[in-house]
Design an enzyme around this catalytic site. Sequence first.
Site, PDB file in Angstrom:
ATOM      1  N   ARG A  69       0.830  -1.220   0.000  1.00  0.00           N
ATOM      2  CA  ARG A  69       0.000   0.000   0.000  1.00  0.00           C
ATOM      3  C   ARG A  69       0.864   1.272   0.000  1.00  0.00           C
ATOM      4  O   ARG A  69       2.029   1.258   0.396  1.00  0.00           O
ATOM      5  CB  ARG A  69      -0.949   0.041   1.187  1.00  0.00           C
ATOM      6  CG  ARG A  69      -0.286   0.091   2.562  1.00  0.00           C
ATOM      7  CD  ARG A  69      -0.196   1.452   3.168  1.00  0.00           C
ATOM      8  NE  ARG A  69       0.649   1.477   4.345  1.00  0.00           N
ATOM      9  CZ  ARG A  69       1.925   1.792   4.320  1.00  0.00           C
ATOM     10  NH1 ARG A  69       2.529   2.095   3.199  1.00  0.00           N
ATOM     11  NH2 ARG A  69       2.652   1.797   5.436  1.00  0.00           N
ATOM     12  N   HIS A  76       0.795   7.623  11.079  1.00  0.00           N
ATOM     13  CA  HIS A  76       0.972   7.516  12.533  1.00  0.00           C
ATOM     14  C   HIS A  76      -0.288   7.959  13.289  1.00  0.00           C
ATOM     15  O   HIS A  76      -0.206   8.478  14.400  1.00  0.00           O
ATOM     16  CB  HIS A  76       2.210   8.299  12.997  1.00  0.00           C
ATOM     17  CG  HIS A  76       3.486   7.606  12.582  1.00  0.00           C
ATOM     18  ND1 HIS A  76       4.033   6.563  13.288  1.00  0.00           N
ATOM     19  CD2 HIS A  76       4.278   7.783  11.494  1.00  0.00           C
ATOM     20  CE1 HIS A  76       5.125   6.148  12.676  1.00  0.00           C
ATOM     21  NE2 HIS A  76       5.292   6.861  11.575  1.00  0.00           N
ATOM     22  N   GLY A 166      11.623  -2.742   2.688  1.00  0.00           N
ATOM     23  CA  GLY A 166      12.133  -1.602   3.457  1.00  0.00           C
ATOM     24  C   GLY A 166      11.768  -0.263   2.861  1.00  0.00           C
ATOM     25  O   GLY A 166      12.433   0.733   3.120  1.00  0.00           O
ATOM     26  N   GLY A 168       8.640   1.041   3.078  1.00  0.00           N
ATOM     27  CA  GLY A 168       7.450   1.588   3.729  1.00  0.00           C
ATOM     28  C   GLY A 168       6.187   1.325   2.927  1.00  0.00           C
ATOM     29  O   GLY A 168       5.203   2.058   3.051  1.00  0.00           O
ATOM     30  N   SER A 171       5.259  -4.513   2.773  1.00  0.00           N
ATOM     31  CA  SER A 171       5.470  -5.860   2.257  1.00  0.00           C
ATOM     32  C   SER A 171       5.090  -6.908   3.302  1.00  0.00           C
ATOM     33  O   SER A 171       4.630  -7.999   2.952  1.00  0.00           O
ATOM     34  CB  SER A 171       6.921  -6.041   1.823  1.00  0.00           C
ATOM     35  OG  SER A 171       7.796  -5.688   2.875  1.00  0.00           O
ATOM     36  N   ASP A 216      -2.273  -0.992   7.342  1.00  0.00           N
ATOM     37  CA  ASP A 216      -1.673  -1.767   6.246  1.00  0.00           C
ATOM     38  C   ASP A 216      -2.500  -3.007   5.926  1.00  0.00           C
ATOM     39  O   ASP A 216      -2.761  -3.321   4.760  1.00  0.00           O
ATOM     40  CB  ASP A 216      -0.243  -2.173   6.610  1.00  0.00           C
ATOM     41  CG  ASP A 216       0.613  -0.978   6.997  1.00  0.00           C
ATOM     42  OD1 ASP A 216       0.203   0.162   6.718  1.00  0.00           O
ATOM     43  OD2 ASP A 216       1.686  -1.191   7.591  1.00  0.00           O
ATOM     44  N   TYR A 266       9.428   3.467  16.397  1.00  0.00           N
ATOM     45  CA  TYR A 266       7.998   3.284  16.160  1.00  0.00           C
ATOM     46  C   TYR A 266       7.285   3.010  17.496  1.00  0.00           C
ATOM     47  O   TYR A 266       6.283   3.650  17.835  1.00  0.00           O
ATOM     48  CB  TYR A 266       7.751   2.139  15.168  1.00  0.00           C
ATOM     49  CG  TYR A 266       6.309   2.008  14.738  1.00  0.00           C
ATOM     50  CD1 TYR A 266       5.818   2.732  13.661  1.00  0.00           C
ATOM     51  CD2 TYR A 266       5.429   1.178  15.415  1.00  0.00           C
ATOM     52  CE1 TYR A 266       4.490   2.626  13.266  1.00  0.00           C
ATOM     53  CE2 TYR A 266       4.103   1.063  15.033  1.00  0.00           C
ATOM     54  CZ  TYR A 266       3.636   1.785  13.950  1.00  0.00           C
ATOM     55  OH  TYR A 266       2.324   1.685  13.562  1.00  0.00           O
TER      56      TYR A 266
END
Length: 429
Positions: A69, A76, A166, A168, A171, A216, A266
């Site tokens: 996506r 956030h 990696g 974002g 995956s 996601d 995160y």
Amino acid sequence: MSCNEYSDDTSRPGGSPSRTLANSDTRSLDSGLGLSSEASLSSLRDQAEAVFYKRFGCKPQLLVAAPGRVNLIGDHVDYNDGFALPMAIDKYVVIACAPKDECSSSTASVFSACLNEEVCIPLNEYPAPDERRWDSYIKGVLAGFLDRSAKIPSLNAVILSNVPLGAGLSSSAALEVAVATLFEALAEMRLDPKEKALLCQRAEHQFAGVPCGIMDQFCSIFGMRDHLILLDCVSHEISPVPFESDEVILLVANTNVQHELIDGEYAKRRDECASALSKLGASSYRAVTKERLEANRDSLSPPERRRARHVVSESHRTILASDALRRKQWARVGELMYSSHSSLSRDFDVSCNELDLLVDIARQLGPECGVYGSRMTGGGFGGCTVSLVKKLHLEAIMRVLQHQYEDETGFPLDVSAISPSQGAQVLKN
Ligand code: GLA
């Protein structure tokens, strides 16, 4: 064949060295341009079938796919009761599978074509988490199905992906959702799609050790062709927002860097947001207005104040952006994208020099050169930007972004036009 699987900005167990090249093969994003989503998916499907045949000596009977996506705006905030506006992209994890004969036990032999590694997972015993391994995502999803007493028959499977690693672009959620789609078919157990998304999120929390939000997995399941998905992260309601235009298109630019901070930071942001919320005396950010935040600013530490300000303003921007999109007010959408980037960069501290540089280059081009807006997308600390641009200027914009970025950073930049694609699907059963 591109091999960018199983990990994401927020989901890389163990972290990675500071400012590394995210993946040697993220160039796959290039191939998105000029290919329709069907073409991209169908070639991945053909590859998966061919690898399966070579490895297991028969044709796969079941094929599933789940996409990565891009989030247009609303980052956030999914773990803060906010609104996000993502879309599924035409980059997929595909799994090819066939039952295998086994009398004594039930196992899954799963071959990752990209990692060139096969694992054997027992299907009738509760798996143990091992956060450092790619198959933890599969085991996490399996645990969710075993919790629901699913019986999954023995199987051989091949996994292939062209969702860049990696970057974002989720995956890991694509892998979880693809596995869940496969298990639904094999166990003949159709889950409610929202329950399925939450099962996948739990897999990521408990088996990959990443305390991600819900955006996601929802997007990988509910993605719709030609639509963004306005996700209410409290009610889990989805409102499709049409996005199809002769005039504009979305452009994704992959910085190809990933900073080591992502894993710990995160979780730290989540904690800071939760702590600010409790000091504000609220149980949900839905109840926190700008005014309430201002009235209580002295009860928060300076970082908490900035985190909370991002959450409250970003959710508001997301609603405004979805309205502006429906009205095709591109300049307005663009302004909101820039504000979102500043907020993520200054208040939430999840951007990095490379992302800021790309957004600056886009801003300098401006609407006269075809750029309405630009921002980082996803968890941050590297990964991608998303920009809203005029179709007419697309190629020139891509060239400028690439040249300036590569000149200034020494890193390659992968740029690709993207359009909203369909969510998880069974390709063959
Ligand atoms: C990652 C997480 C999502 C979301 C984004 C930031 O992608 O997996 O849940 O929090 O970061 O918006």
